[in-house]
Every structure is written in structure tokens, then in C-alpha cells.
Design a protein around this motif. Sequence first.
Motif, PDB file in Angstrom:
ATOM      1  N   VAL A  84       0.837  -1.201   0.000  1.00  0.00           N
ATOM      2  CA  VAL A  84       0.000   0.000   0.000  1.00  0.00           C
ATOM      3  C   VAL A  84       0.875   1.256   0.000  1.00  0.00           C
ATOM      4  O   VAL A  84       2.006   1.237   0.474  1.00  0.00           O
ATOM      5  N   SER A  85       0.307   2.342  -0.521  1.00  0.00           N
ATOM      6  CA  SER A  85       0.959   3.639  -0.357  1.00  0.00           C
ATOM      7  C   SER A  85       0.424   4.352   0.883  1.00  0.00           C
ATOM      8  O   SER A  85       1.087   5.220   1.442  1.00  0.00           O
ATOM      9  N   HIS A  86      -0.797   3.985   1.303  1.00  0.00           N
ATOM     10  CA  HIS A  86      -1.435   4.540   2.497  1.00  0.00           C
ATOM     11  C   HIS A  86      -2.133   3.398   3.230  1.00  0.00           C
ATOM     12  O   HIS A  86      -2.851   2.613   2.606  1.00  0.00           O
ATOM     13  N   HIS A  87      -1.962   3.352   4.531  1.00  0.00           N
ATOM     14  CA  HIS A  87      -2.476   2.213   5.292  1.00  0.00           C
ATOM     15  C   HIS A  87      -3.991   2.097   5.200  1.00  0.00           C
ATOM     16  O   HIS A  87      -4.553   0.981   5.200  1.00  0.00           O
ATOM     17  N   TRP A  88      -4.709   3.232   5.086  1.00  0.00           N
ATOM     18  CA  TRP A  88      -6.168   3.168   5.013  1.00  0.00           C
ATOM     19  C   TRP A  88      -6.637   2.399   3.786  1.00  0.00           C
ATOM     20  O   TRP A  88      -7.730   1.781   3.813  1.00  0.00           O
ATOM     21  N   MET A  89      -5.866   2.409   2.720  1.00  0.00           N
ATOM     22  CA  MET A  89      -6.252   1.656   1.522  1.00  0.00           C
ATOM     23  C   MET A  89      -6.324   0.166   1.830  1.00  0.00           C
ATOM     24  O   MET A  89      -7.255  -0.522   1.415  1.00  0.00           O
ATOM     25  N   GLY A  90      -5.331  -0.328   2.565  1.00  0.00           N
ATOM     26  CA  GLY A  90      -5.344  -1.725   2.964  1.00  0.00           C
ATOM     27  C   GLY A  90      -6.493  -2.041   3.897  1.00  0.00           C
ATOM     28  O   GLY A  90      -7.118  -3.107   3.793  1.00  0.00           O
ATOM     29  N   ASP A  91      -6.816  -1.128   4.816  1.00  0.00           N
ATOM     30  CA  ASP A  91      -7.936  -1.336   5.731  1.00  0.00           C
ATOM     31  C   ASP A  91      -9.252  -1.471   4.964  1.00  0.00           C
ATOM     32  O   ASP A  91     -10.047  -2.389   5.213  1.00  0.00           O
ATOM     33  N   SER A  92      -9.474  -0.545   4.034  1.00  0.00           N
ATOM     34  CA  SER A  92     -10.714  -0.569   3.260  1.00  0.00           C
ATOM     35  C   SER A  92     -10.783  -1.818   2.382  1.00  0.00           C
ATOM     36  O   SER A  92     -11.837  -2.472   2.283  1.00  0.00           O
ATOM     37  N   PHE A  93      -9.668  -2.159   1.760  1.00  0.00           N
ATOM     38  CA  PHE A  93      -9.603  -3.346   0.905  1.00  0.00           C
ATOM     39  C   PHE A  93      -9.895  -4.611   1.709  1.00  0.00           C
ATOM     40  O   PHE A  93     -10.727  -5.438   1.317  1.00  0.00           O
ATOM     41  N   MET A  94      -9.244  -4.764   2.831  1.00  0.00           N
ATOM     42  CA  MET A  94      -9.398  -5.984   3.622  1.00  0.00           C
ATOM     43  C   MET A  94     -10.790  -6.075   4.250  1.00  0.00           C
ATOM     44  O   MET A  94     -11.290  -7.187   4.487  1.00  0.00           O
ATOM     45  N   ASP A  95     -11.420  -4.951   4.544  1.00  0.00           N
ATOM     46  CA  ASP A  95     -12.794  -4.990   5.045  1.00  0.00           C
ATOM     47  C   ASP A  95     -13.709  -5.721   4.076  1.00  0.00           C
ATOM     48  O   ASP A  95     -14.603  -6.471   4.482  1.00  0.00           O
ATOM     49  N   VAL A  96     -13.504  -5.507   2.786  1.00  0.00           N
ATOM     50  CA  VAL A  96     -14.317  -6.174   1.763  1.00  0.00           C
ATOM     51  C   VAL A  96     -13.832  -7.603   1.553  1.00  0.00           C
ATOM     52  O   VAL A  96     -14.631  -8.545   1.442  1.00  0.00           O
ATOM     53  N   VAL A  97     -12.528  -7.798   1.505  1.00  0.00           N
ATOM     54  CA  VAL A  97     -11.973  -9.134   1.260  1.00  0.00           C
ATOM     55  C   VAL A  97     -12.435 -10.124   2.322  1.00  0.00           C
ATOM     56  O   VAL A  97     -12.731 -11.287   2.020  1.00  0.00           O
ATOM     57  N   ARG A  98     -12.528  -9.699   3.559  1.00  0.00           N
ATOM     58  CA  ARG A  98     -12.924 -10.616   4.641  1.00  0.00           C
ATOM     59  C   ARG A  98     -14.350 -11.138   4.471  1.00  0.00           C
ATOM     60  O   ARG A  98     -14.708 -12.158   5.071  1.00  0.00           O
ATOM     61  N   ASP A  99     -15.146 -10.463   3.675  1.00  0.00           N
ATOM     62  CA  ASP A  99     -16.523 -10.906   3.441  1.00  0.00           C
ATOM     63  C   ASP A  99     -16.689 -11.687   2.140  1.00  0.00           C
ATOM     64  O   ASP A  99     -17.809 -12.093   1.798  1.00  0.00           O
ATOM     65  N   LEU A 100     -15.607 -11.896   1.392  1.00  0.00           N
ATOM     66  CA  LEU A 100     -15.720 -12.591   0.113  1.00  0.00           C
ATOM     67  C   LEU A 100     -15.993 -14.075   0.319  1.00  0.00           C
ATOM     68  O   LEU A 100     -15.486 -14.690   1.267  1.00  0.00           O
ATOM     69  N   PRO A 101     -16.776 -14.695  -0.571  1.00  0.00           N
ATOM     70  CA  PRO A 101     -16.970 -16.145  -0.515  1.00  0.00           C
ATOM     71  C   PRO A 101     -15.639 -16.882  -0.682  1.00  0.00           C
ATOM     72  O   PRO A 101     -14.700 -16.347  -1.288  1.00  0.00           O
ATOM     73  N   GLN A 102     -15.563 -18.097  -0.171  1.00  0.00           N
ATOM     74  CA  GLN A 102     -14.316 -18.835  -0.217  1.00  0.00           C
ATOM     75  C   GLN A 102     -13.815 -19.052  -1.639  1.00  0.00           C
ATOM     76  O   GLN A 102     -12.612 -18.947  -1.910  1.00  0.00           O
ATOM     77  N   ASP A 103     -14.714 -19.331  -2.578  1.00  0.00           N
ATOM     78  CA  ASP A 103     -14.237 -19.576  -3.939  1.00  0.00           C
ATOM     79  C   ASP A 103     -13.704 -18.313  -4.597  1.00  0.00           C
ATOM     80  O   ASP A 103     -12.890 -18.385  -5.528  1.00  0.00           O
ATOM     81  N   VAL A 104     -14.109 -17.127  -4.120  1.00  0.00           N
ATOM     82  CA  VAL A 104     -13.527 -15.887  -4.629  1.00  0.00           C
ATOM     83  C   VAL A 104     -12.172 -15.644  -3.971  1.00  0.00           C
ATOM     84  O   VAL A 104     -11.221 -15.213  -4.633  1.00  0.00           O
ATOM     85  N   LEU A 105     -12.043 -15.931  -2.682  1.00  0.00           N
ATOM     86  CA  LEU A 105     -10.726 -15.844  -2.033  1.00  0.00           C
ATOM     87  C   LEU A 105      -9.721 -16.724  -2.757  1.00  0.00           C
ATOM     88  O   LEU A 105      -8.558 -16.340  -2.949  1.00  0.00           O
ATOM     89  N   ASN A 106     -10.148 -17.890  -3.188  1.00  0.00           N
ATOM     90  CA  ASN A 106      -9.232 -18.813  -3.868  1.00  0.00           C
ATOM     91  C   ASN A 106      -8.796 -18.303  -5.237  1.00  0.00           C
ATOM     92  O   ASN A 106      -7.790 -18.784  -5.786  1.00  0.00           O
ATOM     93  N   LEU A 107      -9.506 -17.312  -5.783  1.00  0.00           N
ATOM     94  CA  LEU A 107      -9.102 -16.737  -7.068  1.00  0.00           C
ATOM     95  C   LEU A 107      -7.818 -15.922  -6.954  1.00  0.00           C
ATOM     96  O   LEU A 107      -7.198 -15.585  -7.962  1.00  0.00           O
ATOM     97  N   PHE A 108      -7.396 -15.615  -5.726  1.00  0.00           N
ATOM     98  CA  PHE A 108      -6.130 -14.913  -5.505  1.00  0.00           C
ATOM     99  C   PHE A 108      -4.932 -15.855  -5.617  1.00  0.00           C
ATOM    100  O   PHE A 108      -3.786 -15.406  -5.541  1.00  0.00           O
ATOM    101  N   ARG A 109      -5.142 -17.131  -5.795  1.00  0.00           N
ATOM    102  CA  ARG A 109      -4.050 -18.113  -5.774  1.00  0.00           C
ATOM    103  C   ARG A 109      -2.976 -17.866  -6.833  1.00  0.00           C
ATOM    104  O   ARG A 109      -1.792 -18.099  -6.580  1.00  0.00           O
ATOM    105  N   PRO A 110      -3.302 -17.380  -8.060  1.00  0.00           N
ATOM    106  CA  PRO A 110      -2.240 -17.151  -9.054  1.00  0.00           C
ATOM    107  C   PRO A 110      -1.448 -15.860  -8.852  1.00  0.00           C
ATOM    108  O   PRO A 110      -0.576 -15.551  -9.666  1.00  0.00           O
ATOM    109  N   LEU A 111      -1.719 -15.105  -7.792  1.00  0.00           N
ATOM    110  CA  LEU A 111      -1.096 -13.792  -7.615  1.00  0.00           C
ATOM    111  C   LEU A 111       0.168 -13.850  -6.767  1.00  0.00           C
ATOM    112  O   LEU A 111       0.241 -14.573  -5.777  1.00  0.00           O
ATOM    113  N   ASN A 112       1.132 -13.012  -7.143  1.00  0.00           N
ATOM    114  CA  ASN A 112       2.294 -12.751  -6.301  1.00  0.00           C
ATOM    115  C   ASN A 112       2.021 -11.618  -5.314  1.00  0.00           C
ATOM    116  O   ASN A 112       2.309 -11.730  -4.124  1.00  0.00           O
ATOM    117  N   VAL A 113       1.482 -10.495  -5.830  1.00  0.00           N
ATOM    118  CA  VAL A 113       1.327  -9.287  -5.029  1.00  0.00           C
ATOM    119  C   VAL A 113       0.016  -8.599  -5.397  1.00  0.00           C
ATOM    120  O   VAL A 113      -0.448  -8.691  -6.533  1.00  0.00           O
TER     121      VAL A 113
END
Length: 424
Positions: A84-113
Motif C-alpha cells: 500500500v501507499s497509504h495504510h487506510w487503503m489496505g484497511d478498506s480493501f481488507m474490510d471487503v476481502v474478509r466478506d468474500l466467498p471462499q471460492d472468490v478468495l481462492n481466485l487470488f491463488r495465481p497472484l504474487n502481489v
Amino acid sequence: MTTLLVAGCGGDGKSGERSLNVDGDPLLASLQPYLSTSEYGLAAEDCAVIYKQRQSCQMQDIAPLGYDIQGDLTPEDIAERLLVSHHWMGDSFMDVVRDLPQDVLNLFRPLNVIVLSLDIRPSFYHTDTASIYIDPRYLWRNQAEWNDIYQQQDYRAGFTESLPFLAMQRYVHSNGEYVTYSNSYDANVNNWRSKSEIAPGLFNLLVHELAHANDFLPPDQLSVLDVTTSIGRNIQLMKGHWIQTALQQTHGLSADSLQLMAERYFGGASASTTMSPEQAGAAFEPDGAADFYGYYTGAEDVAMLFEAYMMWREYGAFSDVAFTSSPTFANYSCDDLIIGWGQRNRLAQKEVVPRARLVSESILQQDLSAEFASIESVTPVDLPYGYGWCQARTSVMSARYERVYRQEPVPDNSKRYLDEMLRH
């Protein structure tokens, strides 16, 4: 290997200072790990910017999440790879990510960063880094956060100035109400956003960019990556397994005229031919693209098909697409965009269904026959010819819709409106 920069764009810097974003390439000079304890911090920072030297991340330094972790991913796994360039961006992003369905979380598997930075606009995926770069306009919650974002115009906006049509797209509920909210700050209308208002637009963006990631590194191929070389080399060697390759071989698009127009519309290419909104719609309707952006590259074809399916699955969203007139005057409203051709629930078009199903089943690694049977049960509806783009939003009412919904339309200057004309 030819570097692929998907949907990168940008704008000019302020007079007298170095631009933070030139033609879609953000400077990314202020990145830091979202988690100070992340074991991937330095490797992630190096990987995120290595494409600027025309190099690719080495597998021995950092490997995709799904290579390192077997089984389901957790939000904490994703946070470990977040810059992140600003910590609040990560906070806002993770607030949504924590509510994602498991199969959407698994779509992050091919990512490095995953990169969130003030100078990214719009979002993109890069094959040299196997990483996604997220526009912070999808994340801000208040004026202070909005002020942290580098204000820049999408440089592609000028590509459409001499064209006789604009290609429009939106997601709406069955009563025509917008699914997503505006990404632009407005002191009177849109000066703060809750997590529930951020989530639909960010979900829309994420499934699009994650479609790119899973297209170039298909889920069933992660275990066979060559750890002795770069991620970019691995991706190139996997071309025969790309989802876009299978899609083109099985259900290729046929409207060559639209491909030429898309290269001009999204890439600024010169073109000797032109098309009216009516002509563009006539070529588009019987072909199998979910959106005009799908004609730009095979990768965008895959991403728009998957995006449309996932917005339907998660939000029950209907996809509106249209070709409208291109205004010849400044300060026009959305109803000055006159529809020459348009369609609601494009996803259910019979030529689109098998293509969207192939893509979605390949990415999710699931049998979606029941889901697509439900999609096919809803008939696409024409948007009314000659109407303004916003006027048509609530003018399309099938008998089914009228039986369930009778309410006033939401004003088009409300915050419940996705105001991005250009795609991700």
C-alpha cells in the motif's frame, strides 16, 4: 516474451513536477507492506515494480500464493501479499476481502502481489509480476482519504473524441436500480462511503482482474510451475493452457469490424473505417461478447464474461450494454447519449451463454450447469431505441419486473452510480 499490460492507463502530472502516472504506468514510489510483519515484504516490493526494468519476478524469490499454499486461502494469506501507499487503503480493501466467498478468495491463488497505490488509475494486471494493481478510487471512504489519491484523468478518454459512438455498460438490479456506487467524491452528494457502498464496485473490479490472473495462470496448472525461472516465463510457456486460448478455439468472436473499432476506442489505434451506434449494435448482438471491451484483447474477452457472471451470481445483477451517440458539445448529461442499440441482461444472450459458462467453469473449477440454466431462463430485453442512456435504465420493464417492483427510480446524480465510462 511480449509484455502484457492489461488495461493500463493514466494521466498527466501537475505542471513542474514529475508525473506520478504516465500513460497508465504509475510511479509506485511509496509502497510498503500493509502488514509490517509480512515475511514477503521486501520480495513483494521488488516484484511489484520489476516490470519497469522489463524484467520479471523470479519464482525463487516470490511465488504465487497458490504455489506456496495448498488448499483454501484465508484473508490473512492475502494480507501478507498486500502493498500500500497509504495504510487506510489496505484497511478498506481488507474490510471487503474478509466478506468474500471462499471460492472468490481462492481466485487470488495465481497472484504474487496485490498493489494499492495513490497513483494507479485504472487497475491492471501484469504478466511480468503476476500481480494486480488496484485504483484507490474504489477504496476511499471520506474526504481525507479522497484527498490522498492522485487526481488524474484516464488518458484513454481522448481516444473516443472523434468516434461516432460511445460503448456503455452498467450493472443494475431487476428494477433498474444501480448495483454499484460512484467512485468520484462529491461534497454534496457523495462525500463518504460505507463498506456496503464500496463492496459492489470493488467486487466488480476484483473479479475482473482476478479473471486475468486465472486466465494466464490457470488454477490446475499452478502445481507444475518451474521454480528455476521467472513467473513471466512460466506464463508464456503456459499459453496453450490459457483460458482465452480455449475460448478462442471453441467459441471465437467473429465481428472483425468491432475488433478494429475496439483497438481504436481503447488503444488509440488509427482506423480508416467507422461505425454508427446502430451498425455497431447490429454487429455486436449476434456475436458472443459480454461487452464491447471483449473485442480489445482475448484477455478482456475472458474478463468481461467472468465479470458479468460473477456480478449476476453475487448481486443478482443484470448487465446493460449499449452503443450510443457521441455528443458534439461539452458538459453533456447521460441522457444526451442517445441509444442506437442496447440490451439488458446481455449475459443471457444465447451466443454469450456458452462462452461465459466455459470461462466461469474454467476459472472456478466448478460445474455451473444449474446456474447457467437459471441465467438462460431470463430473456434479454432491448433497451429502447432513441432513449437517453440514463432514461433507459428504468424504462426497461418486462412483465416479470413490473409484477415485483413498483418504485421511483434513483436520481442519476446520486451516489448509487458507477461513473466510469472506460473499462478496467
